[in-house]
Design a protein around this motif. Sequence first.
Motif, mmCIF file in Angstrom:
data_model
loop_
_atom_site.group_PDB
_atom_site.id
_atom_site.type_symbol
_atom_site.label_atom_id
_atom_site.label_comp_id
_atom_site.label_asym_id
_atom_site.label_seq_id
_atom_site.Cartn_x
_atom_site.Cartn_y
_atom_site.Cartn_z
ATOM 1 N N SER A 79 -103.677 77.023 44.907
ATOM 2 C CA SER A 79 -102.733 77.898 44.212
ATOM 3 C C SER A 79 -103.016 79.344 44.598
ATOM 4 O O SER A 79 -104.101 79.686 45.059
ATOM 5 C CB SER A 79 -102.858 77.721 42.694
ATOM 6 N N VAL A 80 -102.031 80.195 44.387
ATOM 7 C CA VAL A 80 -102.173 81.620 44.641
ATOM 8 C C VAL A 80 -102.876 82.250 43.438
ATOM 9 O O VAL A 80 -102.536 81.961 42.279
ATOM 10 C CB VAL A 80 -100.784 82.269 44.851
ATOM 11 N N LEU A 81 -103.842 83.100 43.706
ATOM 12 C CA LEU A 81 -104.605 83.742 42.640
ATOM 13 C C LEU A 81 -103.753 84.703 41.818
ATOM 14 O O LEU A 81 -102.781 85.261 42.312
ATOM 15 C CB LEU A 81 -105.766 84.544 43.238
ATOM 16 N N GLU A 82 -104.176 84.900 40.583
ATOM 17 C CA GLU A 82 -103.604 85.966 39.761
ATOM 18 C C GLU A 82 -104.011 87.298 40.387
ATOM 19 O O GLU A 82 -104.893 87.349 41.239
ATOM 20 C CB GLU A 82 -104.184 85.924 38.346
ATOM 21 N N ALA A 83 -103.403 88.351 39.936
ATOM 22 C CA ALA A 83 -103.785 89.690 40.375
ATOM 23 C C ALA A 83 -103.500 90.663 39.241
ATOM 24 O O ALA A 83 -102.719 90.376 38.332
ATOM 25 C CB ALA A 83 -103.007 90.084 41.625
ATOM 26 N N GLN A 84 -104.118 91.810 39.324
ATOM 27 C CA GLN A 84 -103.944 92.842 38.298
ATOM 28 C C GLN A 84 -102.497 93.305 38.230
ATOM 29 O O GLN A 84 -101.998 93.621 37.166
ATOM 30 C CB GLN A 84 -104.851 94.021 38.629
ATOM 31 N N TYR A 85 -101.817 93.312 39.343
ATOM 32 C CA TYR A 85 -100.474 93.875 39.436
ATOM 33 C C TYR A 85 -99.425 92.887 38.925
ATOM 34 O O TYR A 85 -99.357 91.761 39.379
ATOM 35 C CB TYR A 85 -100.202 94.290 40.880
ATOM 36 N N THR A 86 -98.627 93.340 37.988
ATOM 37 C CA THR A 86 -97.610 92.491 37.361
ATOM 38 C C THR A 86 -96.244 93.156 37.387
ATOM 39 O O THR A 86 -95.436 92.958 36.492
ATOM 40 C CB THR A 86 -98.016 92.167 35.910
ATOM 41 N N VAL A 87 -95.969 93.928 38.414
ATOM 42 C CA VAL A 87 -94.731 94.689 38.538
ATOM 43 C C VAL A 87 -93.554 93.766 38.855
ATOM 44 O O VAL A 87 -93.677 92.832 39.649
ATOM 45 C CB VAL A 87 -94.869 95.764 39.647
ATOM 46 N N GLY A 88 -92.412 94.032 38.228
ATOM 47 C CA GLY A 88 -91.187 93.291 38.527
ATOM 48 C C GLY A 88 -91.339 91.804 38.266
ATOM 49 O O GLY A 88 -91.933 91.389 37.277
ATOM 50 N N ASP A 89 -90.807 91.017 39.183
ATOM 51 C CA ASP A 89 -90.832 89.560 39.016
ATOM 52 C C ASP A 89 -91.978 88.903 39.787
ATOM 53 O O ASP A 89 -91.962 87.696 40.011
ATOM 54 C CB ASP A 89 -89.490 88.970 39.435
ATOM 55 N N VAL A 90 -93.002 89.673 40.177
ATOM 56 C CA VAL A 90 -94.090 89.132 40.995
ATOM 57 C C VAL A 90 -94.815 87.978 40.289
ATOM 58 O O VAL A 90 -95.175 86.990 40.926
ATOM 59 C CB VAL A 90 -95.075 90.240 41.448
ATOM 60 N N VAL A 91 -95.018 88.089 38.988
ATOM 61 C CA VAL A 91 -95.718 87.023 38.256
ATOM 62 C C VAL A 91 -94.875 85.748 38.244
ATOM 63 O O VAL A 91 -95.389 84.656 38.504
ATOM 64 C CB VAL A 91 -96.075 87.471 36.820
#
Length: 172
Positions: A79-91
């Motif tokens: 799976s793709v890791l989470e990241a700090q950045y949650t801008v727009g629809d990236v999550v």
Amino acid sequence: MEKPTCTTDIESPTSEGIKSLRILCFGDSLTAGYSSWGHSHYPYAAQIRQELRKAFPATEAHEVWAVALATGANVLALSVLEAQYTVGDVVQRRNDLNEMIAQHSDDRWHYMDLRAAVPYFDMSDFLRERIWDDGLHLTMAGYEMMGQAIAAKLIELLQVSEKPVHTDGKTV
């Protein structure tokens, strides 16, 4: 820019001949072990190699940089890791991609939820500071953590299968 890939060949002499395993880590900056804003690189494949050597001490590992994917190869999809950045629809896009990877089904397809093994949000601030570099990439300790988790899954899969799979007379 060269595409980051790292492969490991592990060979072990047996009474039946050479038993081998090829692992291709394919990806981007996380695969290359990007850290410290590009001043340091620590690929998690190094930790996978170390863990596999511990689990299979009679093996010898060799690095190769170009490996053609053979028909009939086993695949461990991460799976793709989470990241700090949650801008727009990236999550949402990351969650959709991870769901697609997790739901794929094939005889030789294996899935690992890397998000659960190396979380961003579900860890203490102290551990996050130690593991995560810039909110997207990991520190050396983070790449070690990632390599250990992936190696544990590979060891689990390899121990289930007592013999390597052969296609067209070649060990996969």
